[in-house]
Design a protein around this motif. Structure first.
Motif, PDB file in Angstrom:
ATOM      1  N   VAL A 237     -58.064  -4.685 107.384  1.00  0.00           N
ATOM      2  CA  VAL A 237     -56.780  -4.644 106.678  1.00  0.00           C
ATOM      3  C   VAL A 237     -56.536  -6.035 106.108  1.00  0.00           C
ATOM      4  O   VAL A 237     -56.363  -6.998 106.858  1.00  0.00           O
ATOM      5  CB  VAL A 237     -55.636  -4.225 107.623  1.00  0.00           C
ATOM      6  CG1 VAL A 237     -54.292  -4.321 106.898  1.00  0.00           C
ATOM      7  CG2 VAL A 237     -55.860  -2.807 108.136  1.00  0.00           C
ATOM      8  N   ILE A 238     -56.535  -6.137 104.794  1.00  0.00           N
ATOM      9  CA  ILE A 238     -56.362  -7.447 104.151  1.00  0.00           C
ATOM     10  C   ILE A 238     -54.947  -7.637 103.610  1.00  0.00           C
ATOM     11  O   ILE A 238     -54.592  -8.730 103.161  1.00  0.00           O
ATOM     12  CB  ILE A 238     -57.391  -7.639 103.025  1.00  0.00           C
ATOM     13  CG1 ILE A 238     -57.233  -6.559 101.947  1.00  0.00           C
ATOM     14  CG2 ILE A 238     -58.807  -7.646 103.576  1.00  0.00           C
ATOM     15  CD1 ILE A 238     -58.119  -6.772 100.731  1.00  0.00           C
ATOM     16  N   GLY A 239     -54.147  -6.573 103.649  1.00  0.00           N
ATOM     17  CA  GLY A 239     -52.764  -6.668 103.194  1.00  0.00           C
ATOM     18  C   GLY A 239     -51.906  -5.656 103.928  1.00  0.00           C
ATOM     19  O   GLY A 239     -52.335  -4.533 104.188  1.00  0.00           O
ATOM     20  N   ARG A 240     -50.691  -6.076 104.276  1.00  0.00           N
ATOM     21  CA  ARG A 240     -49.766  -5.170 104.972  1.00  0.00           C
ATOM     22  C   ARG A 240     -48.342  -5.614 104.668  1.00  0.00           C
ATOM     23  O   ARG A 240     -48.006  -6.780 104.827  1.00  0.00           O
ATOM     24  CB  ARG A 240     -50.029  -5.194 106.474  1.00  0.00           C
ATOM     25  CG  ARG A 240     -49.107  -4.292 107.285  1.00  0.00           C
ATOM     26  CD  ARG A 240     -49.618  -4.155 108.714  1.00  0.00           C
ATOM     27  NE  ARG A 240     -49.758  -5.445 109.382  1.00  0.00           N
ATOM     28  CZ  ARG A 240     -50.609  -5.676 110.384  1.00  0.00           C
ATOM     29  NH1 ARG A 240     -51.417  -4.723 110.810  1.00  0.00           N
ATOM     30  NH2 ARG A 240     -50.673  -6.870 110.948  1.00  0.00           N
ATOM     31  N   ILE A 241     -47.510  -4.672 104.236  1.00  0.00           N
ATOM     32  CA  ILE A 241     -46.144  -5.022 103.834  1.00  0.00           C
ATOM     33  C   ILE A 241     -45.241  -3.819 104.010  1.00  0.00           C
ATOM     34  O   ILE A 241     -45.687  -2.677 103.932  1.00  0.00           O
ATOM     35  CB  ILE A 241     -46.123  -5.512 102.356  1.00  0.00           C
ATOM     36  CG1 ILE A 241     -44.871  -6.335 102.077  1.00  0.00           C
ATOM     37  CG2 ILE A 241     -46.249  -4.361 101.391  1.00  0.00           C
ATOM     38  CD1 ILE A 241     -44.912  -7.731 102.661  1.00  0.00           C
ATOM     39  N   SER A 242     -43.976  -4.072 104.282  1.00  0.00           N
ATOM     40  CA  SER A 242     -42.982  -3.003 104.350  1.00  0.00           C
ATOM     41  C   SER A 242     -41.766  -3.409 103.534  1.00  0.00           C
ATOM     42  O   SER A 242     -41.487  -4.593 103.346  1.00  0.00           O
ATOM     43  CB  SER A 242     -42.577  -2.717 105.798  1.00  0.00           C
ATOM     44  OG  SER A 242     -41.830  -3.790 106.340  1.00  0.00           O
ATOM     45  N   ALA A 243     -41.056  -2.394 103.049  1.00  0.00           N
ATOM     46  CA  ALA A 243     -39.828  -2.630 102.288  1.00  0.00           C
ATOM     47  C   ALA A 243     -38.895  -1.465 102.542  1.00  0.00           C
ATOM     48  O   ALA A 243     -39.335  -0.313 102.628  1.00  0.00           O
ATOM     49  CB  ALA A 243     -40.130  -2.767 100.794  1.00  0.00           C
ATOM     50  N   LYS A 244     -37.598  -1.741 102.674  1.00  0.00           N
ATOM     51  CA  LYS A 244     -36.653  -0.664 102.948  1.00  0.00           C
ATOM     52  C   LYS A 244     -35.399  -0.827 102.116  1.00  0.00           C
ATOM     53  O   LYS A 244     -35.055  -1.933 101.658  1.00  0.00           O
ATOM     54  CB  LYS A 244     -36.303  -0.614 104.438  1.00  0.00           C
ATOM     55  CG  LYS A 244     -35.666  -1.870 105.007  1.00  0.00           C
ATOM     56  CD  LYS A 244     -35.498  -1.731 106.517  1.00  0.00           C
ATOM     57  CE  LYS A 244     -34.944  -3.008 107.136  1.00  0.00           C
ATOM     58  NZ  LYS A 244     -34.807  -2.876 108.610  1.00  0.00           N
ATOM     59  N   THR A 245     -34.720   0.277 101.927  1.00  0.00           N
ATOM     60  CA  THR A 245     -33.503   0.262 101.140  1.00  0.00           C
ATOM     61  C   THR A 245     -32.581   1.369 101.622  1.00  0.00           C
ATOM     62  O   THR A 245     -32.982   2.256 102.385  1.00  0.00           O
ATOM     63  CB  THR A 245     -33.811   0.426  99.636  1.00  0.00           C
ATOM     64  OG1 THR A 245     -32.633   0.164  98.879  1.00  0.00           O
ATOM     65  CG2 THR A 245     -34.289   1.831  99.321  1.00  0.00           C
ATOM     66  N   LEU A 246     -31.350   1.314 101.143  1.00  0.00           N
ATOM     67  CA  LEU A 246     -30.310   2.250 101.540  1.00  0.00           C
ATOM     68  C   LEU A 246     -29.529   2.656 100.310  1.00  0.00           C
ATOM     69  O   LEU A 246     -29.201   1.825  99.469  1.00  0.00           O
ATOM     70  CB  LEU A 246     -29.385   1.576 102.554  1.00  0.00           C
ATOM     71  CG  LEU A 246     -28.165   2.350 103.056  1.00  0.00           C
ATOM     72  CD1 LEU A 246     -28.615   3.514 103.931  1.00  0.00           C
ATOM     73  CD2 LEU A 246     -27.269   1.417 103.854  1.00  0.00           C
ATOM     74  N   SER A 247     -29.264   3.946 100.177  1.00  0.00           N
ATOM     75  CA  SER A 247     -28.517   4.437  99.031  1.00  0.00           C
ATOM     76  C   SER A 247     -27.245   5.142  99.493  1.00  0.00           C
ATOM     77  O   SER A 247     -27.286   5.973 100.400  1.00  0.00           O
ATOM     78  CB  SER A 247     -29.369   5.419  98.217  1.00  0.00           C
ATOM     79  OG  SER A 247     -28.585   6.043  97.213  1.00  0.00           O
ATOM     80  N   VAL A 248     -26.124   4.771  98.900  1.00  0.00           N
ATOM     81  CA  VAL A 248     -24.865   5.469  99.154  1.00  0.00           C
ATOM     82  C   VAL A 248     -24.795   6.631  98.181  1.00  0.00           C
ATOM     83  O   VAL A 248     -24.657   6.433  96.972  1.00  0.00           O
ATOM     84  CB  VAL A 248     -23.667   4.524  98.966  1.00  0.00           C
ATOM     85  CG1 VAL A 248     -22.361   5.270  99.213  1.00  0.00           C
ATOM     86  CG2 VAL A 248     -23.788   3.327  99.889  1.00  0.00           C
ATOM     87  N   GLU A 249     -24.917   7.831  98.715  1.00  0.00           N
ATOM     88  CA  GLU A 249     -25.012   9.016  97.850  1.00  0.00           C
ATOM     89  C   GLU A 249     -24.119  10.126  98.369  1.00  0.00           C
ATOM     90  O   GLU A 249     -23.175   9.891  99.112  1.00  0.00           O
ATOM     91  CB  GLU A 249     -26.482   9.476  97.777  1.00  0.00           C
ATOM     92  CG  GLU A 249     -27.195   9.029  96.526  1.00  0.00           C
ATOM     93  CD  GLU A 249     -26.611   9.626  95.255  1.00  0.00           C
ATOM     94  OE1 GLU A 249     -26.066  10.736  95.305  1.00  0.00           O
ATOM     95  OE2 GLU A 249     -26.700   8.957  94.225  1.00  0.00           O
ATOM     96  N   ASP A 250     -24.458  11.363  97.999  1.00  0.00           N
ATOM     97  CA  ASP A 250     -23.676  12.523  98.366  1.00  0.00           C
ATOM     98  C   ASP A 250     -23.939  12.926  99.816  1.00  0.00           C
ATOM     99  O   ASP A 250     -24.776  12.357 100.510  1.00  0.00           O
ATOM    100  CB  ASP A 250     -24.016  13.693  97.437  1.00  0.00           C
ATOM    101  CG  ASP A 250     -23.647  13.387  95.998  1.00  0.00           C
ATOM    102  OD1 ASP A 250     -22.683  12.612  95.795  1.00  0.00           O
ATOM    103  OD2 ASP A 250     -24.307  13.900  95.088  1.00  0.00           O
TER     104      ASP A 250
END
Length: 295
Positions: A237-250
């Protein structure tokens, strides 16, 4: 569209717990960024979706489908008499971990078996085996291919997906089983799949795309995308990344009605931006995600 990559202050009753849930979404391995030399060697890339967990919905939408369940005659009975917690498929093909009543018309999802006629590869399963389900990581993998394809890199969408190493009995509505399996996959520094041995596409790198946090909590939808970059020659494994987000929706009901078209659009839109962020953080050349029209 209102996306946040920080914690929201309390807004409604359920929002009181939201920051804690968003922070404690999983203890993941340390990110890895490829060296410039490793990046210079990449011209072709295979993009592989990772098996996702079922969707978590809080509060459970059972009441909107079966309003009578909380009436007196049901309250006087053990819930196990008339309710079952399982993974079911809504009319839009979204797999949800939640409650079903004995009279519910929602089909219980079959997520354990792959037809024997389909070609299996150690650690991988044919993508066609999940054709009846809407699988968010397939959508995100396709998005990664679209963003990566350009003058420098040719990206190819795999015909297989990474099958989480879980016992058949653990593929149920207990989301802790799924979180544990996903964290184990993400933590691996050596790929469990030998992409050369099985005659897959000859590529310089393999990009595996998975998700961890995947829930609707009251009127907020949260998503976390996990990306791993693998050298197929060494399985390192030469690369590892995470990303998260949150949406205010219905509300969950609004998102999941009408074959869940609005929910699918929302996850695809949120995911496109997270994929773009993750690929950029790894140092890969990407094109900006295409704006999607609201369904």
């Amino acid at each position: 569209m209102f996306y946040l990559q920080r914690i929201l202050p309390p807004m409604k009753n359920y929002c009181v717990l939201l920051p804690l849930l968003f922070i404690l979404s999983g203890c993941l391995a340390t990110p890895i960024k490829p060296s410039p030399h490793q990046m210079d060697e990449i011209r072709t890339m295979l993009v592989v979706p990772v098996e996702p967990p079922p969707l978590e919905v809080t509060p459970d939408p059972i009441e909107s489908r079966f309003p009578v369940y909380n009436q007196f005659q049901y309250q006087s009975l053990p819930s196990s008499v008339y309710l079952e917690k399982t993974v079911y498929k809504n009319p839009g093909g979204v797999l949800i971990a939640g409650l079903l009543s004995k009279d519910d018309m929602m089909p219980i999802a079959n997520i354990r078996q792959t037809p024997a006629s389909m070609e299996k590869i150690a650690g991988l399963e044919p993508a066609a085996s999940l054709s009846e389900n809407w699988t968010p990581t397939f959508t995100l993998a396709q998005e990664a291919v679209s963003q990566l394809n350009g003058d420098r890199i040719k990206a190819i969408l795999s015909k297989h997906y990474y099958h989480l190493p879980m016992a058949s009995g653990d593929r149920n509505a207990n989301l802790d089983n799924w979180r544990s399996a996903i964290e184990q996959w993400y933590d691996l520094n050596i790929s469990s799949v030998d992409y050369r041995r099985h005659g897959l596409e000859q590529v310089d790198a393999v990009l595996e795309v998975g998700i961890q946090t995947y829930r609707i909590f009251n009127a907020q939808t949260s998503l976390q995308v996990l990306i791993k970059l693998i050298d197929p020659n060494t399985r390192q494994v030469i690369g590892r990344i995470s990303a998260k987000t949150l949406s205010v929706e219905d509300s969950p009901e609004s998102l999941l009605n009408n074959e869940a078209e609005r929910f699918k659009w929302l996850v695809a839109d949120m995911g496109a931006h997270l994929v773009s962020q993750g690929l950029s953080d790894l140092g890969l050349p990407v094109k900006a995600p295409v704006d999607r029209l609201t369904p």
